[in-house]
Design a protein around this motif. Structure first.
Motif, mmCIF file in Angstrom:
data_model
loop_
_atom_site.group_PDB
_atom_site.id
_atom_site.type_symbol
_atom_site.label_atom_id
_atom_site.label_comp_id
_atom_site.label_asym_id
_atom_site.label_seq_id
_atom_site.Cartn_x
_atom_site.Cartn_y
_atom_site.Cartn_z
ATOM 1 N N CYS A 1 0.714 -1.364 0.305
ATOM 2 C CA CYS A 1 -0.309 -0.104 0.318
ATOM 3 C C CYS A 1 0.961 1.150 -0.219
ATOM 4 C CB CYS A 1 -1.157 0.417 0.654
ATOM 5 S SG CYS A 1 -2.459 -0.906 1.346
ATOM 6 N N PHE B 1 -7.095 -3.632 7.334
ATOM 7 C CA PHE B 1 -7.347 -5.216 6.529
ATOM 8 C C PHE B 1 -8.771 -5.863 6.318
ATOM 9 C CE2 PHE B 1 -2.416 -3.605 6.022
ATOM 10 C CZ PHE B 1 -2.314 -2.961 4.549
ATOM 11 N N PHE C 1 -8.838 -1.563 2.255
ATOM 12 C CA PHE C 1 -8.611 -1.458 3.337
ATOM 13 C C PHE C 1 -9.167 -0.189 4.070
ATOM 14 C CE2 PHE C 1 -4.242 0.963 4.314
ATOM 15 C CZ PHE C 1 -3.678 0.514 5.762
ATOM 16 N N TRP D 1 -5.834 5.575 0.198
ATOM 17 C CA TRP D 1 -6.030 4.091 0.926
ATOM 18 C C TRP D 1 -7.430 3.692 1.170
ATOM 19 C CZ3 TRP D 1 -1.494 3.761 4.616
ATOM 20 C CH2 TRP D 1 -0.138 4.071 3.989
ATOM 21 N N LEU E 1 -8.074 1.602 -4.771
ATOM 22 C CA LEU E 1 -6.432 0.857 -3.997
ATOM 23 C C LEU E 1 -6.459 0.001 -5.040
ATOM 24 C CD1 LEU E 1 -4.191 1.234 -2.353
ATOM 25 C CD2 LEU E 1 -5.239 0.228 -0.838
ATOM 26 N N LEU F 1 -3.055 -1.484 -7.024
ATOM 27 C CA LEU F 1 -1.922 -2.364 -6.316
ATOM 28 C C LEU F 1 -2.022 -3.840 -7.624
ATOM 29 C CD1 LEU F 1 -4.205 -2.989 -2.671
ATOM 30 C CD2 LEU F 1 -1.329 -2.265 -3.575
#
Length: 408
Positions: free
Chosen positions: A65, A106, A121, A276, A281, A285
């Motif tokens: 992250c 998480f 997250f 985040w 996000l 990722l």
């Protein structure tokens, strides 16, 4: 990982958990029925080796992250992330300066075999803290079930406040007073009790803590600074009020402007958490790590909705700024089979590969757990488990305690 039924049921447990801060234990269902959010009796059990592996995976996810945040800032992907223009300079500044940050959670899909998969997250205003840090720990101590519990939350929170506030004090030359704020719009008591618990950790860290309702924060038109109802300047504020709401409020621009000035209020969590706490996000990722044979094992393939592969017919659609399962849709073979109501979605969607939550079926039917793995000051700190009857974890789910190495 296994679900154990028929555990110890404490006499008067409902009054006990409420006395420990779980005042929001009674869940009111749409049909008018009231049931307990806390499940007394059943629990999940893990081996110590399993928890060690989970800790390592969670630490790795946090590093991923951080890399994703670097990528967004360096490549100016704020438009793609759906982050409003007003917040971007504050995000860049706080990402660089690293002001105090305390905790996040998480949410993971995990069935006991192989690495967990990141679902999202909760980095800005995660709740579930009281039941994770306090209620289930007291349950463990009273029942004696399991040798241990993955639960260093309290100690790590105290240490996080000490480190962050000491650093703030050295930088500013001022010993901070910490205000902890919750919004009166949240009426269940969850936000207020989360703040009350965190106040205790601040005090144990050696600093003054003051409870504050967000609606009572005052902006002085003369100096552009923020004060509480007693006229005290807000040095450091922990807020249970999401940044995506705050920046849209009447005083949102003033919050960001004041925070950028010397002597301005420091907000926890910092505004960079918008990088985040958004579902955007997830595709970032996947873009960064989807091709890595090891790190990709911690992720589910994810894309912005307008970039979804044309071959995808089964997936989960999530609003970028959604909360508690609202407006989440499960699509199978091109058809929506489950859709949750809510007020989100105008901000856009992401899609994520559909990986059904595991089902630990019991005598009362299906149980689909989501692991809430806590990070404090960037380090793995503990575990809280919510389970639901269906495949979408919403605000009607249950909290179930856990143990390590419970005897068979």
């Amino acid at each position: 990982m296994r679900r154990v039924e028929g555990g110890v049921v404490r006499p008067g447990w409902e009054a006990e958990v409420e006395a420990q801060g779980l005042v929001y234990n009674r869940t009111h269902l749409p049909g008018g029925e009231v049931r307990s959010y806390w499940r007394e009796g059943p629990f999940y059990d893990f081996t110590s080796a399993e928890v060690q592996r989970l800790e390592g995976w969670v630490a790795q996810l946090f590093e991923m992250c951080v890399a994703a945040g670097d990528h967004v800032v360096e490549h100016d992907l704020f438009d793609r992330m759906g982050i409003p223009l007003i917040a971007r300079s504050g995000i860049r500044a706080t990402w660089e300066s690293e002001p105090p940050s305390v905790y996040g959670r998480f949410d993971l899909r995990y069935d006991g075999s192989g690495p967990p998969k990141l679902l999202e997250f909760n980095a800005d205003t995660p709740t579930g803290l009281v039941e994770s840090a306090v209620t289930q720990w007291n349950w463990h101590l009273f029942t004696g079930q399991g040798r241990d519990q993955w639960n260093a939350l309290h100690e790590k929170l105290v240490a996080a406040w000490q480190r962050n506030l000491t650093r703030w004090e050295r930088r500013t030359g001022v010993r901070p007073r910490v205000h902890l704020a919750w919004t009166s719009e949240e009426t269940s008591g969850e936000d207020r009790m989360t703040v009350a618990y965190l106040m205790d950790t601040v005090v144990q860290a050696g600093y003054e803590a003051v409870e504050l309702v967000v609606e009572d924060i005052a902006l002085d038109a003369g100096d552009g600074r923020f004060y509480d109802a007693q006229g005290r300047h807000l040095d450091v504020v922990f807020k249970l009020y999401p940044w995506e709401w705050l920046i849209e409020d009447e005083f949102g621009a003033a919050v960001l402007a004041d925070a950028a000035r010397p002597g301005g209020t420091t907000w926890i969590e910092p505004v960079y958490k918008m990088l985040w706490s958004t579902k955007a996000l997830l595709p970032v990722l996947w873009r960064l790590f989807g091709g890595d044979p090891v790190l990709s094992e911690l992720l589910l393939p994810a894309y912005f909705a307008d970039e979804m592969p044309s071959s995808w017919r089964t997936f989960v659609r999530k609003p970028i700024w959604g909360r508690e399962g609202a407006n989440v849709e499960i699509v199978r073979d091109g058809r929506v089979v489950t859709a949750m109501p809510g007020r989100y979605g105008t901000e856009g969607y992401v899609v994520q590969e559909f990986a059904p939550l595991p089902d630990f079926t019991g005598v009362d039917g299906p149980h689909h757990p989501v692991l809430g793995a806590w990070v404090v000051d960037g380090e793995p700190a503990g575990l809280g488990i919510r389970e639901s009857d269906g495949l979408i974890t919403d605000n009607l789910s249950f909290f179930v305690p856990h143990t390590i190495d419970h005897a068979a």
